[in-house]
Design an enzyme around this catalytic site. Structure first.
Site, PDB file in Angstrom:
ATOM      1  CD  GLU A  36      -3.061   0.860   2.226  1.00 38.03           C
ATOM      2  OE1 GLU A  36      -4.223   1.703   2.205  1.00 38.03           O
ATOM      3  OE2 GLU A  36      -2.829  -0.224   2.934  1.00 38.03           O
ATOM      4  CE  LYS A  51       0.474  10.852  18.624  1.00 38.11           C
ATOM      5  NZ  LYS A  51       0.445   9.547  18.033  1.00 38.11           N
ATOM      6  N   GLY A 179     -13.116   1.800  24.090  1.00 39.29           N
ATOM      7  CA  GLY A 179     -11.617   1.492  24.116  1.00 39.29           C
ATOM      8  C   GLY A 179     -10.634   2.717  24.670  1.00 39.29           C
ATOM      9  CB  SER A 180      -9.541   3.866  27.991  1.00 40.49           C
ATOM     10  OG  SER A 180      -9.195   2.885  28.759  1.00 40.49           O
ATOM     11  N   GLY A 181      -7.132   2.437  25.430  1.00 36.57           N
ATOM     12  CA  GLY A 181      -5.738   2.446  25.111  1.00 36.57           C
ATOM     13  C   GLY A 181      -5.211   3.624  24.528  1.00 36.57           C
ATOM     14  CB  ALA A 317       6.384   3.082  15.529  1.00 37.20           C
ATOM     15  CG  HIS A 442      16.915  25.804  37.643  1.00 36.38           C
ATOM     16  ND1 HIS A 442      15.705  25.348  38.330  1.00 36.38           N
ATOM     17  CD2 HIS A 442      17.030  27.149  37.782  1.00 36.38           C
ATOM     18  CE1 HIS A 442      15.139  26.353  38.811  1.00 36.38           C
ATOM     19  NE2 HIS A 442      15.977  27.275  38.645  1.00 36.38           N
TER      20      HIS A 442
END
Length: 463
Positions: A36, A51, A179-181, A317, A442
Site C-alpha cells: 500500500e 500527532k 476503548g481507552s488504550g 513503532a 535548571h
C-alpha cells in the site's frame, strides 16, 4: 525467472523499512515489498498523522487560555478540513521521505502483495502480474490492523475506525469512544478539545489499563475536568445505527442503559496481518493472529524472521524499528542484544500526556520485589509553573535491595519527551546512585525526574 536478493523484507512500515536500510548498510542486496504505502500504518494512518491532529487541538486549547499569558485571542475557531489537510500533508511528506531513503540506500522497492512460496522464495502479485523473488533471509514485517468486534464494526458513516477518525466525514458533536488504550484516548482527547461531548467506555476496571494505577487515576481526573465522561468496567453490548445517530447499549455494574451519539470510534485493539502470507505452509507458528518468535525475532524456520506488530507486544513503532536493526545485524553474523519489553517506553499523546517504561508498582510487587517508590508533582517545578502546566506527576519504582530502576511513570505536559531519560537509565542498568548524582539543568521539566528519584530515598528537595 526469479530475481535474487540477500535480504527480502515484506512490509515497509517502521520495522520493515528500517530493517531494509540496516541490511543495505551491512552490504546486503535488499528488496522491500509493500502492498500500500511506504511507511506503513504508522507514517500514513497512525503515529504521525494523529500527532499532527493533536498538535492542532493543543494549540486550539492554548489559544483559549491566551488571557492567562497576558495575550488576546478573540473569536477563536477551527476549520476541521484544514486541520485534516495539514495532518495528511505531514503524513505524505514523511512517506515520501521513506521513498528517498530507499533510493539513497539502493534498496529495491516492489509494490504488491507478497506470499511465501517455499524456502527462500516469495511470490508477489503486482499490478502488472506476478513477480518471483528469492532471498537468503526473509523478514516479515506486515504489521497489524484494527480489531473489529461483532456488532461494533466500523462503517465509515457513524461508526469509525482510526482511519475514519483521521479523515472524518463530519465533526462529531456527541462522541462515544470504545476503548481507552492509547488510540482511543488520543482520539477522545482530540475531539473533546475541539468541542465534542465525549464519552469513553473501557471494559477493564480503569482507563489506560497498561499504565501504573496512580497515573491512570490522575489522568482520569484531568479528563473529567475537561468534561469528558469516563465509564470504567463497562461494555458496549450493542449499537443501533440510524441515519443521523447511533444508539449504544452500555452495561456497567450489572445495569444496562442506552445513550444516543452522532459518532462512535471503535478502538478495541489490533490483530496481526498474518493472512494470505503462506505462513502455516512455511511451518511458521501463529498464535492469536501473531507470529511466534524468540527474543531475536526468529520464527524457528531457517532464514525466516518476523518483527514489529505481527510479532506481538508491545505494539510500538520504535520497538519494531529496533527489532529491524537487530535482525539485520543478526543476519550479518553480528551479536546484537535483544531489548526486553520492560525497557521500551510507551507514550500516549493525549492532554495531559502519559509516558512510562518498565514495571508498574503493582507489577514489581507481584514479581516479588521489595520496592522504594518516589513521586514528584508538576506544581513543585518552576518551569512547569512558568509554562502554565502545573498539573502532572512523575513516579519512580526502585528495587529496594539493589537500587535498580524498575520503572518510571509520568503524566503531564511533554512527558513523552522526558521519558527517554529513564529509558537510557534502564539500558545502562543505572541505580539510584547515578541518577541522584546526575546534574539536571535548571529550569527544566527534567528536574522533576531527579526529584522523583530523590523522593524514593527520602531526599526530595523542592516539596
Amino acid at each position: 525467472m526469479a530475481t535474487t536478493y540477500d535480504v527480502a523484507v515484506i512490509g515497509a512500515g517502521p520495522g520493515g523499512y528500517v530493517a531494509a536500510i540496516r541490511a543495505a548498510q551491512l552490504g546486503f542486496k535488499t528488496v522491500v515489498i509493500e502492498r500500500e504505502h511506504l511507511g506503513g500504518i504508522c507514517l500514513n494512518w497512525g503515529c504521525i498523522p494523529t500527532k499532527a491532529l493533536l498538535r492542532s487541538s493543543e494549540i486550539f486549547h492554548l489559544m483559549h487560555r491566551a488571557k492567562e499569558f497576558g495575550l488576546k485571542a478573540e473569536n477563536v475557531g477551527y476549520d476541521i478540513d484544514a486541520v485534516v489537510k495539514r495532518s495528511r500533508g505531514v503524513a505524505k511528506q514523511l512517506s515520501g521521505g521513506v521513498g528517498f531513503l530507499m533510493k539513497k540506500n539502493k534498496i529495491t522497492v516492489v509494490m504488491g502483495e507478497a506470499k511465501l512460496a517455499g524456502k527462500g522464495k516469495i511470490s508477489v502479485r503486482t499490478d502488472k502480474g506476478s513477480e518471483e523473488i528469492e532471498a537468503k533471509a526473509i523478514i516479515i514485517a506486515t504489521g497489524a490492523r484494527a480489531r473489529d468486534l461483532p456488532g461494533l464494526e466500523a462503517d465509515g458513516k457513524r461508526v469509525w475506525s482510526y482511519k475514519h477518525a483521521l479523515m472524518p466525514p463530519h465533526m462529531p458533536k456527541k462522541l462515544l469512544v470504545i476503548g481507552s488504550g492509547a488510540i482511543g484516548i488520543e482520539f477522545a482527547s482530540f475531539y473533546n478539545t475541539l468541542g465534542a461531548e465525549t464519552t469513553v467506555v473501557e471494559v477493564l476496571p480503569r482507563i489506560l489499563p497498561v499504565e501504573d494505577e496512580e497515573i491512570s487515576a490522575f489522568a482520569k481526573k484531568q479528563f473529567q475536568k475537561q468534561k469528558m465522561t469516563i465509564l470504567e468496567g463497562a461494555t458496549v453490548k450493542k449499537l443501533d445505527r440510524g441515519a443521523d445517530k447511533v444508539t449504544a447499549t452500555i452495561e456497567q455494574g450489572g445495569k444496562t442503559t442506552t445513550a444516543d451519539f452522532d459518532t462512535v470510534i471503535s478502538a478495541v485493539g489490533i490483530v496481526g496481518n498474518v493472512e494470505n502470507l503462506g505462513l502455516e505452509e512455511a511451518g511458521v507458528k501463529v498464535d492469536r493472529t501473531h507470529v511466534v518468535v524468540d527474543e531475536y525475532c526468529r520464527t524457528g524456520v531457517d532464514g525466516l524472521y518476523a518483527i514489529g506488530d505481527i510479532a506481538g507486544p508491545p505494539w510500538l513503532a520504535h520497538k519494531a524499528m529496533h527489532e529491524g536493526v537487530m535482525v539485520a545485524e543478526l543476519i550479518a553474523g553480528q551479536h546484537p542484544h535483544p531489548t526486553p519489553g520492560t525497557s521500551i517506553a510507551g507514550c500516549t499523546y493525549c492532554q495531559p500526556q502519559v509516558a512510562s517504561v518498565g514495571l508498574t508498582e503493582a507489577k514489581a510487587k507481584e514479581q516479588g520485589y521489595a520496592v522504594k517508590v518516589g513521586h514528584f508533582p508538576f506544581i513543585g517545578n518552576g518551569k512547569a509553573i512558568a509554562l502554565g502546566e502545573p498539573e502532572g506527576m512523575i513516579k519512580t519504582v526502585f528495587d529496594a535491595k539493589t537500587g535498580e530502576l524498575l520503572g518510571a511513570h509520568m503524566v503531564g505536559a511533554e512527558v513523552t519527551e522526558l521519558i527517554q531519560g529513564y529509558v537510557v537509565g534502564r539500558t545502562l542498568e543505572t541505580t539510584e546512585v547515578e541518577l541522584m548524582n546526575t546534574v539536571f539543568p535548571h529550569p527544566t521539566l527534567s528536574e522533576m525526574m531527579h526529584e522523583a528519584v530523590l523522593d524514593a530515598y527520602g531526599r526530595m528537595l523542592h516539596m
